[in-house]
Design a protein around this motif. Sequence first.
Motif, PDB file in Angstrom:
ATOM      1  N   LYS A   1       2.310  -9.406  17.980  1.00 37.21           N
ATOM      2  CA  LYS A   1       2.527  -7.691  17.569  1.00 37.21           C
ATOM      3  C   LYS A   1       3.452  -7.250  18.800  1.00 37.21           C
ATOM      4  CE  LYS A   1      -1.938  -8.336  20.019  1.00 37.21           C
ATOM      5  NZ  LYS A   1      -1.436  -9.509  19.181  1.00 37.21           N
TER       6      LYS A   1
ATOM      7  N   GLU B   1       1.934  -6.273  26.592  1.00 33.75           N
ATOM      8  CA  GLU B   1       0.715  -6.805  27.768  1.00 33.75           C
ATOM      9  C   GLU B   1       0.801  -8.270  27.827  1.00 33.75           C
ATOM     10  OE1 GLU B   1      -3.772  -7.987  25.557  1.00 33.75           O
ATOM     11  OE2 GLU B   1      -1.850  -9.061  24.616  1.00 33.75           O
TER      12      GLU B   1
ATOM     13  N   TYR C   1      -9.484 -19.766  30.174  1.00 30.00           N
ATOM     14  CA  TYR C   1      -9.874 -20.720  28.404  1.00 30.00           C
ATOM     15  C   TYR C   1      -9.753 -22.045  29.034  1.00 30.00           C
ATOM     16  CZ  TYR C   1      -7.086 -17.752  25.637  1.00 30.00           C
ATOM     17  OH  TYR C   1      -6.646 -16.456  24.095  1.00 30.00           O
TER      18      TYR C   1
ATOM     19  N   GLN D   1     -12.293  -9.793  31.760  1.00 30.75           N
ATOM     20  CA  GLN D   1     -12.979  -8.156  30.593  1.00 30.75           C
ATOM     21  C   GLN D   1     -12.072  -7.962  31.867  1.00 30.75           C
ATOM     22  OE1 GLN D   1     -12.446  -8.117  27.481  1.00 30.75           O
ATOM     23  NE2 GLN D   1     -12.605 -10.297  27.061  1.00 30.75           N
TER      24      GLN D   1
ATOM     25  N   ASP E   1      -9.964  -5.233  23.221  1.00 32.38           N
ATOM     26  CA  ASP E   1     -11.226  -5.659  24.724  1.00 32.38           C
ATOM     27  C   ASP E   1     -12.293  -5.653  24.655  1.00 32.38           C
ATOM     28  OD1 ASP E   1      -8.599  -6.240  26.382  1.00 32.38           O
ATOM     29  OD2 ASP E   1      -8.035  -4.182  27.023  1.00 32.38           O
TER      30      ASP E   1
ATOM     31  N   GLU F   1      -3.881 -22.176  24.520  1.00 26.94           N
ATOM     32  CA  GLU F   1      -4.134 -21.523  23.133  1.00 26.94           C
ATOM     33  C   GLU F   1      -4.349 -22.686  22.113  1.00 26.94           C
ATOM     34  OE1 GLU F   1      -2.167 -16.475  23.496  1.00 26.94           O
ATOM     35  OE2 GLU F   1      -1.747 -18.425  21.949  1.00 26.94           O
TER      36      GLU F   1
HETATM   37  N1  LIG Z   1      -9.719  -8.523  26.027  1.00 24.15           N
HETATM   38  C1  LIG Z   1      -9.803  -9.792  25.948  1.00 24.15           C
HETATM   39  N2  LIG Z   1     -10.427 -11.056  26.162  1.00 24.15           N
HETATM   40  C2  LIG Z   1      -9.836 -11.948  25.693  1.00 24.15           C
HETATM   41  N3  LIG Z   1      -8.209 -12.890  25.644  1.00 24.15           N
HETATM   42  C3  LIG Z   1      -7.499 -11.943  25.846  1.00 24.15           C
HETATM   43  C4  LIG Z   1      -7.783 -10.434  26.256  1.00 24.15           C
HETATM   44  N4  LIG Z   1      -7.071  -9.555  25.479  1.00 24.15           N
HETATM   45  C5  LIG Z   1      -5.913 -11.024  25.251  1.00 24.15           C
HETATM   46  N5  LIG Z   1      -6.337 -11.583  25.960  1.00 24.15           N
HETATM   47  C6  LIG Z   1      -6.282 -12.890  25.357  1.00 24.15           C
HETATM   48  C7  LIG Z   1      -5.547 -13.555  23.990  1.00 24.15           C
HETATM   49  C8  LIG Z   1      -4.340 -14.215  24.728  1.00 24.15           C
HETATM   50  O1  LIG Z   1      -4.688 -15.940  24.830  1.00 24.15           O
HETATM   51  C9  LIG Z   1      -3.451 -13.226  25.014  1.00 24.15           C
HETATM   52  C10 LIG Z   1      -2.354 -12.826  24.563  1.00 24.15           C
HETATM   53  O2  LIG Z   1      -3.100 -12.205  23.779  1.00 24.15           O
HETATM   54  P1  LIG Z   1      -1.582 -11.630  22.406  1.00 24.15           P
HETATM   55  O3  LIG Z   1      -2.794 -11.052  21.428  1.00 24.15           O
HETATM   56  O4  LIG Z   1      -1.273 -13.377  22.649  1.00 24.15           O
HETATM   57  O5  LIG Z   1      -0.742 -10.507  22.985  1.00 24.15           O
HETATM   58  O6  LIG Z   1      -4.985 -13.103  25.911  1.00 24.15           O
END
Ligand SMILES: Nc1ncnc2c1ncn2[C@H]1C[C@H](O)[C@@H](COP(=O)(O)O)O1
Length: 222
Positions: free
Chosen positions: A24, A42, A54, A65, A95, A158
């Motif tokens: 993205k 983002e 994490y 959230q 989200d 990750e």
């Molecule tokens: N709403 C979300 N809840 C949990 N984690 C989220 C959310 N939105 C983004 N993320 C996390 C997932 C990735 O580790 C990073 C950034 O996402 P990316 O798809 O690499 O831009 O944030």
Amino acid sequence: MPRINHQLHEQSLITLAGTVGVGKSTLTNKLSETLGFRAAYEKVDGNPYLEDYYSDFQKWSFHLQMYFLAERFKQQKFMHEEGLGYVQDRSIYEDVGIFAQLQFDQGNMTERDFNTYHSLFEAMVMNPYFPKPDVLVFINGSFESILARIQARGRQMEIDTPVEFWEDLYTRYQTWIANFQECPVLHLDIDHYDCSDPVSMQEIVTALEELQQTAHPAHVKL
Ligand SMILES: Nc1ncnc2c1ncn2[C@H]1C[C@H](O)[C@@H](COP(=O)(O)O)O1
Ligand SMILES: Nc1ncnc2c1ncn2[C@@H]1O[C@H](COP(=O)(O)OP(=O)(O)O)[C@@H](O)[C@H]1O
């Protein structure tokens, strides 16, 4: 990437959606340059909850959230106030429809917290005053290719997350997009576009122009 002349209106909102690591941010960068629009990313660096989340989903899911919802809403408000064309890296719909739902289903968010989060989302987003994207671009690919991209990008939090989490996320995305009706959707496959190739970018732009003209939330595959 050279600019391409296009017929998208000058205040268009093109939102990119797709699972973690699918591409993205990379396409947000290229597509915004190509269209002469601004990019709305983002932000991962500086997120005060992401690493904690994490390391302990149960403890931090609700906090994360709430944080993402607030950030995404502020970004949406800013773009609306600017009144310019934007390419946005991830939609607010993911989200709630993907991430919050996953953590609730996996038992990492209580029903009480999920209901609080959900009612806030409904009040903020699901109303006629909240601007919907002109087109949502859904990027997809094989699970194996996407996992390889997560590994190659190298965010340690990750990489340390079990593969079953990424599988669950990936599967949810397939169901979520099949039912998505908020705006027209352009489906892209990572093996079938090349964002460094102007011909490939032209195909995407042409598809976006056509989709912006459709009166109903159509789904088109490129
Ligand atoms: N709403 C979300 N809840 C949990 N984690 C989220 C959310 N939105 C983004 N993320 C996390 C997932 C990735 O580790 C990073 C950034 O996402 P990316 O798809 O690499 O831009 O944030
Ligand atoms: N079209 C592409 N071809 C090859 N690698 C890509 C492509 N798009 C993204 N990548 C790589 O995949 C990884 C994840 O891309 P990114 O744009 O950060 O994904 P997302 O924003 O969806 O999490 C990065 O290492 C990036 O360089």
